[in-house]
Design a protein around this motif. Structure first.
Motif, PDB file in Angstrom:
ATOM      1  N   GLY A  25      -7.076  30.569  -3.676  1.00 60.78           N
ATOM      2  CA  GLY A  25      -7.393  31.970  -3.456  1.00 60.78           C
ATOM      3  C   GLY A  25      -6.559  32.952  -4.261  1.00 60.78           C
ATOM      4  O   GLY A  25      -6.212  32.727  -5.420  1.00 60.78           O
ATOM      5  N   ILE A  26      -6.220  34.083  -3.638  1.00 56.75           N
ATOM      6  CA  ILE A  26      -5.473  35.141  -4.301  1.00 56.75           C
ATOM      7  C   ILE A  26      -4.102  34.642  -4.741  1.00 56.75           C
ATOM      8  O   ILE A  26      -3.626  34.986  -5.830  1.00 56.75           O
ATOM      9  N   GLY A  27      -3.456  33.824  -3.913  1.00 48.84           N
ATOM     10  CA  GLY A  27      -2.137  33.308  -4.260  1.00 48.84           C
ATOM     11  C   GLY A  27      -2.152  32.478  -5.522  1.00 48.84           C
ATOM     12  O   GLY A  27      -1.302  32.645  -6.400  1.00 48.84           O
ATOM     13  N   PHE A  28      -3.116  31.578  -5.629  1.00 45.35           N
ATOM     14  CA  PHE A  28      -3.203  30.725  -6.814  1.00 45.35           C
ATOM     15  C   PHE A  28      -3.493  31.546  -8.063  1.00 45.35           C
ATOM     16  O   PHE A  28      -2.866  31.352  -9.114  1.00 45.35           O
ATOM     17  N   GLU A  29      -4.456  32.474  -7.975  1.00 42.49           N
ATOM     18  CA  GLU A  29      -4.808  33.282  -9.130  1.00 42.49           C
ATOM     19  C   GLU A  29      -3.647  34.170  -9.565  1.00 42.49           C
ATOM     20  O   GLU A  29      -3.433  34.402 -10.765  1.00 42.49           O
ATOM     21  N   ILE A 252     -18.716  41.403  -3.679  1.00 38.19           N
ATOM     22  CA  ILE A 252     -17.614  40.551  -3.256  1.00 38.19           C
ATOM     23  C   ILE A 252     -16.687  40.362  -4.446  1.00 38.19           C
ATOM     24  O   ILE A 252     -17.121  39.917  -5.513  1.00 38.19           O
ATOM     25  N   ALA A 253     -15.416  40.695  -4.275  1.00 34.61           N
ATOM     26  CA  ALA A 253     -14.476  40.603  -5.391  1.00 34.61           C
ATOM     27  C   ALA A 253     -13.980  39.178  -5.565  1.00 34.61           C
ATOM     28  O   ALA A 253     -13.979  38.373  -4.624  1.00 34.61           O
ATOM     29  N   SER A 254     -13.536  38.874  -6.765  1.00 37.92           N
ATOM     30  CA  SER A 254     -12.931  37.573  -7.034  1.00 37.92           C
ATOM     31  C   SER A 254     -11.428  37.673  -6.810  1.00 37.92           C
ATOM     32  O   SER A 254     -10.852  38.764  -6.916  1.00 37.92           O
ATOM     33  N   PRO A 255     -10.754  36.572  -6.496  1.00 36.28           N
ATOM     34  CA  PRO A 255      -9.299  36.595  -6.320  1.00 36.28           C
ATOM     35  C   PRO A 255      -8.567  37.116  -7.548  1.00 36.28           C
ATOM     36  O   PRO A 255      -7.526  37.769  -7.431  1.00 36.28           O
ATOM     37  N   SER A 256      -9.108  36.868  -8.729  1.00 40.71           N
ATOM     38  CA  SER A 256      -8.435  37.309  -9.950  1.00 40.71           C
ATOM     39  C   SER A 256      -8.383  38.834 -10.054  1.00 40.71           C
ATOM     40  O   SER A 256      -7.463  39.388 -10.659  1.00 40.71           O
ATOM     41  N   GLN A 257      -9.353  39.524  -9.449  1.00 42.50           N
ATOM     42  CA  GLN A 257      -9.329  40.990  -9.469  1.00 42.50           C
ATOM     43  C   GLN A 257      -8.144  41.524  -8.672  1.00 42.50           C
ATOM     44  O   GLN A 257      -7.485  42.483  -9.072  1.00 42.50           O
ATOM     45  N   ILE A 258      -7.854  40.921  -7.539  1.00 41.09           N
ATOM     46  CA  ILE A 258      -6.714  41.330  -6.723  1.00 41.09           C
ATOM     47  C   ILE A 258      -5.412  40.900  -7.396  1.00 41.09           C
ATOM     48  O   ILE A 258      -4.401  41.605  -7.339  1.00 41.09           O
TER      49      ILE A 258
END
Length: 316
Positions: A25-29, A252-258
Protein backbone atom coordinates in the motif's frame (compact mmCIF):
# COMPACT_ATOMS: atom_id res chain seq x y z
CA UNK A 1 18.50 23.10 14.80
CA UNK A 2 15.93 25.87 14.31
CA UNK A 3 13.00 25.12 12.03
CA UNK A 4 14.18 27.87 9.71
CA UNK A 5 17.94 27.26 9.74
CA UNK A 6 18.57 24.84 6.88
CA UNK A 7 21.70 24.66 4.73
CA UNK A 8 21.28 26.11 1.22
CA UNK A 9 21.55 22.65 -0.34
CA UNK A 10 20.99 19.26 1.15
CA UNK A 11 21.46 16.02 -0.81
CA UNK A 12 18.64 13.54 -0.29
CA UNK A 13 21.22 10.77 -0.74
CA UNK A 14 22.53 11.56 2.74
CA UNK A 15 19.13 11.18 4.41
CA UNK A 16 17.79 8.14 6.25
CA UNK A 17 14.07 7.37 6.55
CA UNK A 18 11.92 4.90 8.49
CA UNK A 19 8.55 3.92 6.99
CA UNK A 20 6.05 1.80 8.92
CA UNK A 21 3.57 -0.41 7.08
CA UNK A 22 6.22 -0.80 4.39
CA UNK A 23 5.21 -4.17 2.92
CA UNK A 24 2.22 -2.91 0.93
CA UNK A 25 0.00 0.00 0.00
CA UNK A 26 0.97 3.59 0.78
CA UNK A 27 3.87 2.49 2.98
CA UNK A 28 5.49 0.39 0.28
CA UNK A 29 5.06 3.03 -2.42
CA UNK A 30 6.47 5.72 -0.12
CA UNK A 31 9.49 3.61 0.84
CA UNK A 32 10.12 2.83 -2.83
CA UNK A 33 9.87 6.50 -3.83
CA UNK A 34 12.27 7.53 -1.08
CA UNK A 35 14.77 4.90 -2.21
CA UNK A 36 14.49 6.17 -5.78
CA UNK A 37 15.22 9.68 -4.47
CA UNK A 38 18.43 8.51 -2.81
CA UNK A 39 17.27 7.92 0.75
CA UNK A 40 18.48 5.00 2.82
CA UNK A 41 15.18 3.44 3.95
CA UNK A 42 14.33 1.13 6.81
CA UNK A 43 10.86 -0.37 6.60
CA UNK A 44 8.89 -1.51 9.64
CA UNK A 45 6.31 -4.25 9.17
CA UNK A 46 5.15 -7.62 10.43
CA UNK A 47 6.55 -9.19 7.28
CA UNK A 48 9.39 -8.49 4.87
CA UNK A 49 8.60 -6.76 1.56
CA UNK A 50 9.35 -8.21 -1.84
CA UNK A 51 12.96 -9.16 -2.46
CA UNK A 52 13.32 -6.39 -5.04
CA UNK A 53 12.03 -3.68 -2.67
CA UNK A 54 15.44 -2.08 -2.27
CA UNK A 55 15.29 -1.32 1.43
CA UNK A 56 15.97 -2.96 4.79
CA UNK A 57 13.09 -4.08 7.02
CA UNK A 58 12.84 -4.21 10.79
CA UNK A 59 10.28 -6.92 11.51
CA UNK A 60 7.90 -5.72 14.22
CA UNK A 61 4.26 -6.32 15.12
CA UNK A 62 3.08 -2.85 16.18
CA UNK A 63 0.01 -4.31 17.87
CA UNK A 64 2.29 -5.88 20.50
CA UNK A 65 3.50 -3.65 23.38
CA UNK A 66 6.48 -5.97 23.88
CA UNK A 67 7.58 -5.78 20.24
CA UNK A 68 7.12 -2.01 20.17
CA UNK A 69 9.61 -1.84 23.04
CA UNK A 70 12.25 -3.46 20.82
CA UNK A 71 11.60 -1.31 17.76
CA UNK A 72 14.16 1.43 18.41
CA UNK A 73 17.00 -1.06 18.85
CA UNK A 74 15.96 -2.96 15.70
CA UNK A 75 15.87 0.25 13.66
CA UNK A 76 19.21 1.47 14.96
CA UNK A 77 20.90 -1.60 13.51
CA UNK A 78 20.33 -0.05 10.07
CA UNK A 79 20.97 3.64 10.89
CA UNK A 80 24.36 5.18 10.08
CA UNK A 81 25.55 7.05 13.19
CA UNK A 82 22.15 6.37 14.81
CA UNK A 83 20.65 9.45 13.10
CA UNK A 84 17.13 9.42 11.65
CA UNK A 85 16.11 12.19 9.22
CA UNK A 86 12.60 11.19 8.19
CA UNK A 87 9.81 9.15 9.79
CA UNK A 88 6.66 8.11 7.92
CA UNK A 89 3.85 6.43 9.89
CA UNK A 90 1.73 4.38 7.48
CA UNK A 91 0.95 1.17 9.37
CA UNK A 92 -2.75 0.71 10.00
CA UNK A 93 -5.69 -1.68 9.85
CA UNK A 94 -9.29 -1.12 8.80
CA UNK A 95 -11.55 -3.18 11.03
CA UNK A 96 -13.83 -2.61 14.01
CA UNK A 97 -11.80 -4.51 16.61
CA UNK A 98 -9.27 -3.95 19.39
CA UNK A 99 -6.50 -4.58 16.85
CA UNK A 100 -7.35 -1.24 15.26
CA UNK A 101 -6.86 0.50 18.61
CA UNK A 102 -3.52 -1.21 19.19
CA UNK A 103 -2.06 -0.60 15.70
CA UNK A 104 -3.63 2.63 14.46
CA UNK A 105 -3.22 4.65 17.63
CA UNK A 106 -0.87 3.09 20.17
CA UNK A 107 1.38 1.47 17.57
CA UNK A 108 1.75 4.83 15.83
CA UNK A 109 2.37 6.80 19.03
CA UNK A 110 4.93 4.37 20.45
CA UNK A 111 6.80 4.42 17.15
CA UNK A 112 6.86 8.22 17.10
CA UNK A 113 7.96 8.62 20.71
CA UNK A 114 10.55 5.84 20.68
CA UNK A 115 12.22 7.02 17.44
CA UNK A 116 11.97 10.76 18.11
CA UNK A 117 15.29 10.88 20.04
CA UNK A 118 17.06 9.52 16.94
CA UNK A 119 15.79 12.53 14.97
CA UNK A 120 17.22 15.19 17.28
CA UNK A 121 20.68 15.01 15.70
CA UNK A 122 19.38 15.34 12.14
CA UNK A 123 19.98 18.63 10.32
CA UNK A 124 16.41 18.63 8.96
CA UNK A 125 14.26 16.09 10.85
CA UNK A 126 10.77 15.51 9.49
CA UNK A 127 7.88 13.23 10.44
CA UNK A 128 4.49 12.63 8.85
CA UNK A 129 1.57 10.54 10.09
CA UNK A 130 -1.01 8.98 7.78
CA UNK A 131 -4.42 9.28 9.40
CA UNK A 132 -7.64 9.42 7.35
CA UNK A 133 -10.20 11.74 5.83
CA UNK A 134 -12.57 10.31 8.45
CA UNK A 135 -10.57 12.08 11.17
CA UNK A 136 -13.00 14.97 10.89
CA UNK A 137 -16.00 12.75 11.60
CA UNK A 138 -17.31 12.58 15.18
CA UNK A 139 -15.58 10.14 17.50
CA UNK A 140 -16.93 7.72 20.10
CA UNK A 141 -16.41 10.03 23.08
CA UNK A 142 -15.56 7.42 25.76
CA UNK A 143 -13.07 5.71 23.45
CA UNK A 144 -11.50 9.00 22.38
CA UNK A 145 -11.04 9.96 26.03
CA UNK A 146 -9.24 6.69 26.81
CA UNK A 147 -6.95 7.10 23.79
CA UNK A 148 -6.03 10.64 24.77
CA UNK A 149 -5.41 9.50 28.35
CA UNK A 150 -2.93 6.95 26.92
CA UNK A 151 -4.94 4.12 28.50
CA UNK A 152 -4.34 1.30 26.03
CA UNK A 153 -5.81 -1.47 28.13
CA UNK A 154 -8.87 0.61 28.97
CA UNK A 155 -9.45 1.38 25.29
CA UNK A 156 -9.04 -2.28 24.34
CA UNK A 157 -11.43 -3.33 27.10
CA UNK A 158 -14.05 -0.84 25.90
CA UNK A 159 -13.87 -2.02 22.29
CA UNK A 160 -14.08 -5.67 23.34
CA UNK A 161 -17.06 -4.85 25.58
CA UNK A 162 -18.78 -3.16 22.64
CA UNK A 163 -18.56 -6.46 20.75
CA UNK A 164 -19.99 -8.48 23.64
CA UNK A 165 -23.60 -9.65 23.10
CA UNK A 166 -24.33 -8.62 26.69
CA UNK A 167 -23.38 -5.03 25.90
CA UNK A 168 -24.96 -4.71 22.45
CA UNK A 169 -27.42 -2.06 23.55
CA UNK A 170 -24.67 0.01 25.19
CA UNK A 171 -22.47 -0.23 22.11
CA UNK A 172 -25.29 0.83 19.82
CA UNK A 173 -26.04 3.72 22.16
CA UNK A 174 -22.44 4.95 22.03
CA UNK A 175 -22.56 5.12 18.27
CA UNK A 176 -26.07 6.55 17.95
CA UNK A 177 -25.38 9.41 20.36
CA UNK A 178 -22.55 10.52 18.05
CA UNK A 179 -24.94 10.84 15.10
CA UNK A 180 -22.80 8.63 12.88
CA UNK A 181 -23.32 8.06 9.20
CA UNK A 182 -19.90 6.38 9.13
CA UNK A 183 -19.90 2.58 9.27
CA UNK A 184 -16.49 2.31 10.98
CA UNK A 185 -16.70 4.35 14.20
CA UNK A 186 -13.83 2.58 15.99
CA UNK A 187 -11.48 3.09 13.05
CA UNK A 188 -12.63 6.71 12.78
CA UNK A 189 -12.02 7.34 16.48
CA UNK A 190 -8.44 6.05 16.31
CA UNK A 191 -7.71 8.31 13.35
CA UNK A 192 -9.36 11.30 15.02
CA UNK A 193 -7.28 10.77 18.16
CA UNK A 194 -4.09 10.39 16.14
CA UNK A 195 -4.75 13.60 14.20
CA UNK A 196 -5.46 15.52 17.40
CA UNK A 197 -2.24 14.16 18.91
CA UNK A 198 -0.20 15.47 15.98
CA UNK A 199 -1.90 18.85 16.15
CA UNK A 200 -1.28 19.00 19.89
CA UNK A 201 2.39 17.96 20.05
CA UNK A 202 3.69 19.56 16.84
CA UNK A 203 4.42 22.96 18.44
CA UNK A 204 5.82 21.46 21.66
CA UNK A 205 9.36 21.67 23.02
CA UNK A 206 9.94 17.99 22.21
CA UNK A 207 9.06 18.40 18.53
CA UNK A 208 9.20 21.90 17.05
CA UNK A 209 11.43 22.97 19.93
CA UNK A 210 14.01 20.44 18.74
CA UNK A 211 13.55 21.43 15.12
CA UNK A 212 11.47 18.35 14.28
CA UNK A 213 8.60 19.15 11.94
CA UNK A 214 5.62 16.80 12.13
CA UNK A 215 2.41 16.88 10.07
CA UNK A 216 -0.50 14.58 9.25
CA UNK A 217 -2.11 13.49 5.98
CA UNK A 218 -5.70 12.31 5.68
CA UNK A 219 -6.14 10.13 2.58
CA UNK A 220 -9.56 9.33 1.23
CA UNK A 221 -10.38 6.17 -0.70
CA UNK A 222 -7.03 4.74 -1.83
CA UNK A 223 -6.61 1.52 -3.79
CA UNK A 224 -4.75 -0.50 -1.14
CA UNK A 225 -5.13 -4.02 0.28
CA UNK A 226 -6.51 -2.49 3.50
CA UNK A 227 -9.79 -1.49 1.84
CA UNK A 228 -9.96 -4.21 -0.81
CA UNK A 229 -13.22 -5.45 0.69
CA UNK A 230 -14.77 -2.07 -0.20
CA UNK A 231 -13.21 -1.39 -3.58
CA UNK A 232 -13.98 -4.92 -4.78
CA UNK A 233 -17.67 -4.44 -3.98
CA UNK A 234 -19.21 -2.68 -7.02
CA UNK A 235 -22.21 -1.29 -5.14
CA UNK A 236 -20.10 0.14 -2.30
CA UNK A 237 -17.56 1.57 -4.72
CA UNK A 238 -20.26 3.20 -6.81
CA UNK A 239 -21.91 4.72 -3.73
CA UNK A 240 -18.66 6.28 -2.51
CA UNK A 241 -17.37 7.56 -5.83
CA UNK A 242 -20.75 9.06 -6.73
CA UNK A 243 -20.29 11.52 -3.86
CA UNK A 244 -16.87 12.70 -5.02
CA UNK A 245 -16.65 15.80 -7.24
CA UNK A 246 -17.50 14.99 -10.84
CA UNK A 247 -14.72 15.72 -13.28
CA UNK A 248 -12.01 13.86 -11.41
CA UNK A 249 -10.43 11.37 -13.77
CA UNK A 250 -9.54 8.97 -10.96
CA UNK A 251 -12.22 8.56 -8.31
CA UNK A 252 -9.97 6.14 -6.41
CA UNK A 253 -6.39 7.28 -5.88
CA UNK A 254 -3.35 5.06 -6.17
CA UNK A 255 -0.91 4.68 -3.23
CA UNK A 256 1.79 6.35 -5.31
CA UNK A 257 -0.24 9.58 -5.43
CA UNK A 258 -0.21 9.80 -1.63
CA UNK A 259 3.45 8.75 -1.53
CA UNK A 260 4.42 11.87 -3.48
CA UNK A 261 2.81 14.09 -0.85
CA UNK A 262 4.48 12.20 1.98
CA UNK A 263 7.82 12.47 0.16
CA UNK A 264 7.55 16.26 0.14
CA UNK A 265 6.49 16.48 3.78
CA UNK A 266 9.56 14.61 5.02
CA UNK A 267 11.96 16.46 2.72
CA UNK A 268 14.05 19.50 3.70
CA UNK A 269 11.93 21.50 1.23
CA UNK A 270 9.11 21.37 3.77
CA UNK A 271 10.51 24.00 6.09
CA UNK A 272 7.50 25.99 7.35
CA UNK A 273 4.52 23.64 7.51
CA UNK A 274 4.09 22.51 11.12
CA UNK A 275 1.29 20.53 12.76
CA UNK A 276 -1.04 20.56 9.78
CA UNK A 277 -3.66 18.02 8.75
CA UNK A 278 -3.62 17.82 4.95
CA UNK A 279 -6.58 16.09 3.31
CA UNK A 280 -5.73 14.15 0.15
CA UNK A 281 -9.16 12.72 -0.47
CA UNK A 282 -10.38 13.90 -3.86
CA UNK A 283 -12.78 16.37 -2.31
CA UNK A 284 -14.42 14.02 0.19
CA UNK A 285 -15.08 16.96 2.56
CA UNK A 286 -17.90 17.80 0.14
CA UNK A 287 -19.63 14.76 1.60
CA UNK A 288 -19.39 16.24 5.08
CA UNK A 289 -20.74 19.57 3.85
CA UNK A 290 -23.73 17.83 2.26
CA UNK A 291 -24.38 16.01 5.52
CA UNK A 292 -24.29 19.28 7.46
CA UNK A 293 -26.75 20.90 5.06
CA UNK A 294 -29.15 18.01 5.55
CA UNK A 295 -29.04 18.51 9.30
CA UNK A 296 -26.30 16.06 10.24
CA UNK A 297 -23.55 18.23 11.62
CA UNK A 298 -20.11 16.74 12.20
CA UNK A 299 -18.26 18.94 14.71
CA UNK A 300 -14.48 18.70 15.02
CA UNK A 301 -12.94 20.54 17.94
CA UNK A 302 -9.32 21.49 17.39
CA UNK A 303 -7.09 21.74 20.48
CA UNK A 304 -5.85 25.23 21.34
CA UNK A 305 -2.22 25.65 20.25
CA UNK A 306 0.41 28.33 20.80
CA UNK A 307 2.84 29.22 18.01
CA UNK A 308 5.63 26.63 17.67
CA UNK A 309 8.98 27.18 19.34
CA UNK A 310 11.38 28.95 17.01
CA UNK A 311 8.77 30.45 14.68
CA UNK A 312 6.81 32.85 16.90
CA UNK A 313 6.85 36.32 15.39
CA UNK A 314 8.84 35.17 12.35
CA UNK A 315 7.52 35.70 8.84
CA UNK A 316 8.13 33.21 6.07
Amino acid sequence: PSLLQLPPSMALSSRVAVVTGSSSGIGFETAKLLVESGYTVVGVDRKAPREDAGFHTAICDLSSPDERGLLASKVQEHLPNHILDALVICAGVFEETALTVRVNYFGALRTLTSLRPLMERSVAPRAVVVTSTTASYPAIAPLLALLEEDDEQGAVNLVEAMHSPDNKAIAEGLVETQDFTNAAPIYTTTKTALTRWVRRVAPSAEWAGCGIIINAVGPGMIDTPMIASLTENPSVLAAVTSLLPCGLKNKIASPSQIAQLLHFLVSPSNSFMVGQMIYADGGTPKIRIKSSISGRVFPFEEPQMPLPYGVGGVSA
